[in-house]
Motif scaffolding. Sequence first.
Motif, PDB file in Angstrom:
ATOM      1  N   ASP A   1      45.624  58.918  83.695  1.00 15.96           N
ATOM      2  CA  ASP A   1      45.532  60.349  83.881  1.00 15.96           C
ATOM      3  C   ASP A   1      44.745  60.903  84.738  1.00 15.96           C
ATOM      4  N   SER A   2      43.514  60.067  84.930  1.00 15.80           N
ATOM      5  CA  SER A   2      42.531  60.756  85.539  1.00 15.80           C
ATOM      6  C   SER A   2      42.655  60.795  86.998  1.00 15.80           C
ATOM      7  N   ARG A   3      43.244  59.983  87.848  1.00 11.68           N
ATOM      8  CA  ARG A   3      43.273  60.188  88.920  1.00 11.68           C
ATOM      9  C   ARG A   3      44.614  59.567  89.716  1.00 11.68           C
ATOM     10  N   GLY A   4      44.896  59.859  91.009  1.00 11.49           N
ATOM     11  CA  GLY A   4      46.267  59.472  91.515  1.00 11.49           C
ATOM     12  C   GLY A   4      46.121  58.181  92.161  1.00 11.49           C
ATOM     13  N   TRP A   5      46.033  57.131  91.317  1.00  8.06           N
ATOM     14  CA  TRP A   5      45.764  55.805  91.930  1.00  8.06           C
ATOM     15  C   TRP A   5      46.847  55.285  92.801  1.00  8.06           C
TER      16      TRP A   5
ATOM     17  N   LEU B   1      35.011  54.540  80.034  1.00  9.76           N
ATOM     18  CA  LEU B   1      33.575  55.142  80.842  1.00  9.76           C
ATOM     19  C   LEU B   1      34.107  55.037  82.377  1.00  9.76           C
ATOM     20  N   GLY B   2      34.727  54.112  82.609  1.00  7.91           N
ATOM     21  CA  GLY B   2      35.164  53.820  84.252  1.00  7.91           C
ATOM     22  C   GLY B   2      36.297  55.145  84.662  1.00  7.91           C
ATOM     23  N   SER B   3      36.986  55.334  83.560  1.00 11.93           N
ATOM     24  CA  SER B   3      37.907  56.454  84.192  1.00 11.93           C
ATOM     25  C   SER B   3      37.115  57.818  84.123  1.00 11.93           C
ATOM     26  N   LYS B   4      35.966  58.004  83.454  1.00  9.05           N
ATOM     27  CA  LYS B   4      35.317  59.439  83.331  1.00  9.05           C
ATOM     28  C   LYS B   4      34.495  59.327  84.707  1.00  9.05           C
ATOM     29  N   LEU B   5      34.240  58.264  85.074  1.00  3.54           N
ATOM     30  CA  LEU B   5      33.032  57.940  86.389  1.00  3.54           C
ATOM     31  C   LEU B   5      34.317  58.395  87.450  1.00  3.54           C
ATOM     32  N   MET B   6      35.296  57.883  87.415  1.00  6.31           N
ATOM     33  CA  MET B   6      36.265  58.013  88.309  1.00  6.31           C
ATOM     34  C   MET B   6      36.627  59.677  88.605  1.00  6.31           C
ATOM     35  N   ARG B   7      36.680  60.343  87.607  1.00  2.00           N
ATOM     36  CA  ARG B   7      37.012  61.555  87.566  1.00  2.00           C
ATOM     37  C   ARG B   7      36.007  62.306  88.523  1.00  2.00           C
ATOM     38  N   VAL B   8      34.716  61.921  88.499  1.00  2.00           N
ATOM     39  CA  VAL B   8      33.502  62.744  89.270  1.00  2.00           C
ATOM     40  C   VAL B   8      33.093  62.051  90.520  1.00  2.00           C
ATOM     41  N   VAL B   9      33.823  60.873  91.144  1.00  2.00           N
ATOM     42  CA  VAL B   9      33.222  60.293  92.185  1.00  2.00           C
ATOM     43  C   VAL B   9      34.010  61.249  93.317  1.00  2.00           C
TER      44      VAL B   9
ATOM     45  N   ASP C   1      35.980  62.476  96.643  1.00  2.00           N
ATOM     46  CA  ASP C   1      37.402  61.990  97.041  1.00  2.00           C
ATOM     47  C   ASP C   1      37.333  60.737  97.990  1.00  2.00           C
ATOM     48  N   SER C   2      36.359  60.930  98.889  1.00  2.00           N
ATOM     49  CA  SER C   2      36.157  59.990  99.929  1.00  2.00           C
ATOM     50  C   SER C   2      36.038  58.493  99.385  1.00  2.00           C
ATOM     51  N   LEU C   3      35.214  58.675  98.109  1.00  2.00           N
ATOM     52  CA  LEU C   3      34.851  57.087  97.641  1.00  2.00           C
ATOM     53  C   LEU C   3      36.221  56.789  96.644  1.00  2.00           C
ATOM     54  N   PHE C   4      36.936  57.604  96.120  1.00  2.00           N
ATOM     55  CA  PHE C   4      37.877  57.411  95.279  1.00  2.00           C
ATOM     56  C   PHE C   4      38.913  56.658  96.214  1.00  2.00           C
ATOM     57  N   GLU C   5      39.131  57.115  97.410  1.00  2.00           N
ATOM     58  CA  GLU C   5      40.176  56.777  98.277  1.00  2.00           C
ATOM     59  C   GLU C   5      39.759  55.408  98.722  1.00  2.00           C
ATOM     60  N   TYR C   6      38.441  55.225  98.725  1.00  2.00           N
ATOM     61  CA  TYR C   6      38.246  53.706  99.281  1.00  2.00           C
ATOM     62  C   TYR C   6      38.522  52.650  98.089  1.00  2.00           C
ATOM     63  N   ILE C   7      38.246  53.166  96.910  1.00  2.00           N
ATOM     64  CA  ILE C   7      38.360  52.086  95.548  1.00  2.00           C
ATOM     65  C   ILE C   7      39.502  52.142  95.032  1.00  2.00           C
ATOM     66  N   SER C   8      40.483  52.988  95.296  1.00  2.00           N
ATOM     67  CA  SER C   8      41.840  53.140  94.471  1.00  2.00           C
ATOM     68  C   SER C   8      42.677  51.879  94.710  1.00  2.00           C
ATOM     69  N   ILE C   9      43.074  51.329  93.816  1.00  2.00           N
ATOM     70  CA  ILE C   9      43.984  49.942  93.564  1.00  2.00           C
ATOM     71  C   ILE C   9      45.357  50.211  94.319  1.00  2.00           C
ATOM     72  N   LYS C  10      45.388  49.292  95.188  1.00  2.00           N
ATOM     73  CA  LYS C  10      46.840  49.360  96.016  1.00  2.00           C
ATOM     74  C   LYS C  10      47.590  48.292  94.882  1.00  2.00           C
ATOM     75  N   ASN C  11      48.831  48.837  94.253  1.00  2.00           N
ATOM     76  CA  ASN C  11      49.639  47.946  93.485  1.00  2.00           C
ATOM     77  C   ASN C  11      50.496  46.871  94.447  1.00  2.00           C
TER      78      ASN C  11
END
Length: 251
Positions: free
Chosen positions: A144-148, A231-239, A241-251
């Motif tokens: 629920d934390s980010r739009g993976w 802890l990872g999902s809490k961290l993801m909430r605060v990174v 957007d540019s960093l999130f886009e880079y690390i977001s997992i592609k299914n």
Amino acid sequence: MNLNNKVILITGASTGIGKAMAKLLAKENCSLALIARRGELLDELTGQIKTENPNIKSYVCDVAKPGEVKKVFTEVREHFKKIDIAILNAGVGSKSSAEDYKYENAKNTFDVNVLGIVNCVENLLPDFIKCKDGMIVGVSSLADSRGWQGSGFYCASKAAATILLENLRAELKPFNIKVITVKPGFVETPMTANNKFPMPFLMSAEKAARIIIGGIKKEKRIIQFPLPTVLGSKLMRVVPDSLFEYISIKN
Ligand SMILES: NC(=O)c1ccc[n+]([C@@H]2O[C@H](COP(=O)([O-])OP(=O)(O)OC[C@H]3O[C@@H](n4cnc5c(N)ncnc54)[C@H](OP(=O)(O)O)[C@@H]3O)[C@@H](O)[C@H]2O)c1
């Protein structure tokens, strides 16, 4: 929360986490109403656990269909005389991508993961409010934390489920109705069986069920696990957007 003599309803009890919770709860001195669409799987499960606990009944019901939910919840109350705890666990996983972006896929995901909860809660609240008692346990996700990437509809549906439950927790406090939000990380179930991407800290459905039931007994507001994924999902909430886009997992 002492589970003795409680009537516990579980949606999505035919496989995965719901089935594992039903198996564990059958060992407690409580009654179980098990709900899912695939009646043959529910019958098989009920057959296995009825020797330990005769107070178990299964009901075929699609939580996305208001008429079916109303009918089945009435039948559960007629049979067991009450519902004390509703574990709203039914859910669908869904893959969504830019190349296959379909309204129908989003609708199905939201119909079950969000409106399925609303359907059930609508049918629980009048009695819960009248008795000033009851517990709603809604299964959301740490997704629920980010739009993976690859899971946009699923993540958005779980974010909506988390907010719905958060609202209900505050709204229902004056009525002594407890609302618990469950946020698992990756759990080994049919939902995750075909995932091609890495699933860190994947745990068995039985372990997840044990953690959830332990949290229900302690009446925790939020039951979230495993810790590294929390802890990872809490961290993801605060990174950013540019960093999130880079690390977001592609299914
Ligand atoms: N596995 C994970 O890694 C994970 C992580 C976080 C959160 N979750 C959440 O945990 C919950 C359980 O998932 P799971 O992993 O155990 O998956 P699962 O094995 O696929 O179980 C999903 C359950 O939901 C039921 N269901 C689906 N649509 C339904 C509908 N319209 N009406 C009634 N029941 C319906 C299914 O039964 P029928 O098909 O027989 O109806 C099944 O019993 C879901 O809410 C899921 O989003 C799972």
